[in-house]
Design an enzyme around this catalytic site. Structure first.
Site, short mmCIF file in Angstrom:
data_model
loop_
_atom_site.label_atom_id
_atom_site.label_comp_id
_atom_site.label_asym_id
_atom_site.label_seq_id
_atom_site.Cartn_x
_atom_site.Cartn_y
_atom_site.Cartn_z
N ASN A 180 34.40 -34.29 -41.27
CA ASN A 180 33.50 -33.51 -42.13
C ASN A 180 32.12 -34.13 -41.98
O ASN A 180 31.96 -35.33 -42.19
CB ASN A 180 33.91 -33.61 -43.61
N HIS A 191 27.87 -42.70 -43.03
CA HIS A 191 28.18 -43.41 -41.79
C HIS A 191 29.07 -42.52 -40.91
O HIS A 191 30.03 -41.93 -41.40
CB HIS A 191 28.90 -44.72 -42.11
N HIS A 193 31.89 -41.03 -39.23
CA HIS A 193 33.32 -41.33 -39.29
C HIS A 193 34.12 -40.04 -39.45
O HIS A 193 33.57 -38.99 -39.79
CB HIS A 193 33.64 -42.26 -40.47
N GLN A 195 38.53 -38.69 -40.22
CA GLN A 195 39.77 -39.06 -40.87
C GLN A 195 40.95 -38.53 -40.07
O GLN A 195 40.81 -37.65 -39.23
CB GLN A 195 39.82 -38.51 -42.30
#
Length: 368
Positions: A180, A191, A193, A195
Site C-alpha cells: 500500500n 518508509h 515497505h 506486507q
C-alpha cells in the site's frame, strides 16, 4: 545468526529480543553491526479470530490488538529505519543488506493463534496464518521504483522465498504479498515497505481466479496466461512495455483508470517457477511500470500492488496465472478513484476511461 547463500541472493536469519523472526537479504553477504533490535516495550499478545460471512462466502479477520499499532510517527522515530540510537531501538539493525523481512508486531493472523475462549458466534475460529513486513530499502525517503533492477529481482526472489518458507509450515494455503503506498490508501508508515499475508485457506479473489483459469484450460487446452499474452501482443494497443520474457499492460477489463498488470510471458503459477533471466525481465518491467505511474501526473502515485500466485495446496496448478496487479488511486490530476455504491455495494466497477486510452498515455511517457 544462520546465513545461507542460495543463488541469486544471500539471507541471514535472526531472532529478535522479543522473539519475533527477522531475515535480512542481500545481493552481497550480510553484515550486521551492533545488536538485533526490537522496538521498546513488550509487543501485544495477539489473539486473532475469524468469522464466516455466509452471504459473501468469505472470512472476516478480527484482531483488536491492532488498534494500538504505530500510526504516522514523527520522522525522528521511524520504526522501519535501522537503529541509530540503542536507547530508541527500531525494527532493523545497522549493517549491509538490501531488504529485510520480519514478523509483524501487530499481526491479523498468527500460526499459533489460540481458539477463541468464549466464541460469540458459531462460526468463530482461530485466526490462523502469518503476517510479515517486507522493508524494501534502508532509505526512508525512497520508493519501490528506486530499487535497481538487480534489487527488484532480489525482491521477487524474496517474495518467492517467503512463499516457500510459509508453505513449509504445513498450515498455509495461500500467500499474498502487497504494497500500500500513500496516505490516500491508508499507509501508516512512509518508509518504503510492503506486507505479506499468509492464509490457512484460499481467499475468495484467488479462488475465483483459480476457477476461471481452470475453466479456460479445460475449454481451450491452454493456460489463460498464454492466450492473454498472445492476444495482447497481437492487438498491441493496451501494451505498455514488452520485455520479451515479461510485459506490462492495461488489461482490457481494467477496473481502475490506469490499472497496470505485470506478467511473465511464459505461463507459471508462482514466483519460484521463474528462471533467473525471467525474474530479471519481470523486475525490469515492474520497475518501468512503477516509474510510469509516478511520471503520469508528476506526483508519487498512491497505489495498491498485489502479487497473485497459485494456491499452496500440494498441487502444481499450471493453469493459475502468476501476475502483479497495480491499482493507481488517481484517475486524473488531483482526482481520486473512490469506491462508491456500485463498487462497494455490487462489486461492479465504473471506469472513466477506456483501457486503450490509458495504455497509450502510459506508453508515451519518458522514464529512465
Amino acid at each position: 545468526m544462520t546465513e545461507t547463500a542460495p543463488l541469486p541472493f544471500h539471507a541471514a536469519d535472526f531472532t529478535k529480543p522479543d522473539g519475533r523472526a527477522l531475515t535480512l537479504y542481500g545481493l552481497q553477504p550480510i553484515e550486521v553491526r551492533g545488536e538485533i533490535p526490537s522496538p521498546a516495550g513488550d509487543p501485544p499478545v495477539p489473539r486473532p479470530t475469524m468469522r464466516w460471512h455466509p452471504l459473501r462466502g468469505e472470512w472476516v479477520m478480527y484482531a483488536s490488538h491492532r488498534l494500538g499499532r504505530t500510526f504516522l510517527p514523527p520522522p525522528e522515530y521511524n520504526p522501519l529505519a535501522p537503529t541509530t540510537n540503542p536507547e530508541h531501538p527500531t525494527e532493523l539493525p545497522q549493517g549491509r543488506y538490501d531488504l529485510a523481512v520480519f514478523d509483524n508486531r501487530f499481526p491479523s493472523l498468527t500460526l499459533d493463534a489460540p481458539p477463541p475462549e468464549h466464541p460469540a458466534h458459531p462460526s468463530e475460529r482461530a485466526g490462523t496464518g502469518k503476517c510479515e513486513v517486507v522493508v524494501f530499502s534502508q532509505d526512508p525517503s525512497g520508493r519501490l521504483a528506486d530499487l535497481s533492477e538487480a534489487q527488484m529481482a532480489l525482491l521477487l526472489a524474496v517474495w518467492a522465498d517467503r512463499t516457500t518458507r510459509l508453505a513449509a509450515t504445513g498450515k498455509i494455503r495461500s500467500v499474498l504479498a502487497f504494497e500500500n503506498r500513500g496516505m490516500e490508501v491508508g499507509v501508516t508508515l512512509h518508509h518504503p515497505h510492503g506486507q505479506i499475508y499468509a492464509y490457512d485457506h484460499v481467499p475468495p479473489v484467488q479462488a475465483r481466479m483459480l476457477e476461471g483459469a481452470r475453466a479456460h484450460l479445460e475449454e481451450h487446452g491452454r493456460p489463460w496466461l498464454a492466450d492473454f499474452v498472445a492476444a495482447e501482443r497481437e492487438v498491441g494497443v493496451r501494451l505498455i512495455r514488452d520485455g520479451s520474457e515479461a510485459l506490462s499492460v492495461v488489461p482490457p477489463f481494467a477496473r481502475y483508470t490506469y490499472e497496470t498488470w505485470v506478467l511473465p510471458t511464459r505461463p507459471v503459477g508462482r514466483l519460484s517457477d521463474l528462471t533467473d533471466t525471467e525474474r530479471l525481465a519481470f523486475a525490469r518491467v515492474l520497475k518501468d511500470a512503477l516509474l510510469r505511474l509516478d511520471a503520469l501526473f508528476g506526483v508519487r502515485m498512491p497505489y495498491l500492488l498485489t502479487v497473485h500466485q497459485a494456491p499452496l495446496d500440494g498441487e502444481a496448478h499450471p493453469e493459475f496465472p502468476l501476475h502483479i496487479e497495480l491499482y493507481p488511486y488517481l484517475r486524473a490530476p488531483g482526482r481520486m478513484k473512490y469506491l462508491a455504491g456500485t463498487e462497494q455495494g455490487a462489486g461492479e466497477f465504473a471506469n472513466d476511461k477506456f483501457p486503450e486510452a490509458a495504455a497509450a498515455e502510459l506508453r508515451g511517457l519518458e522514464v529512465q
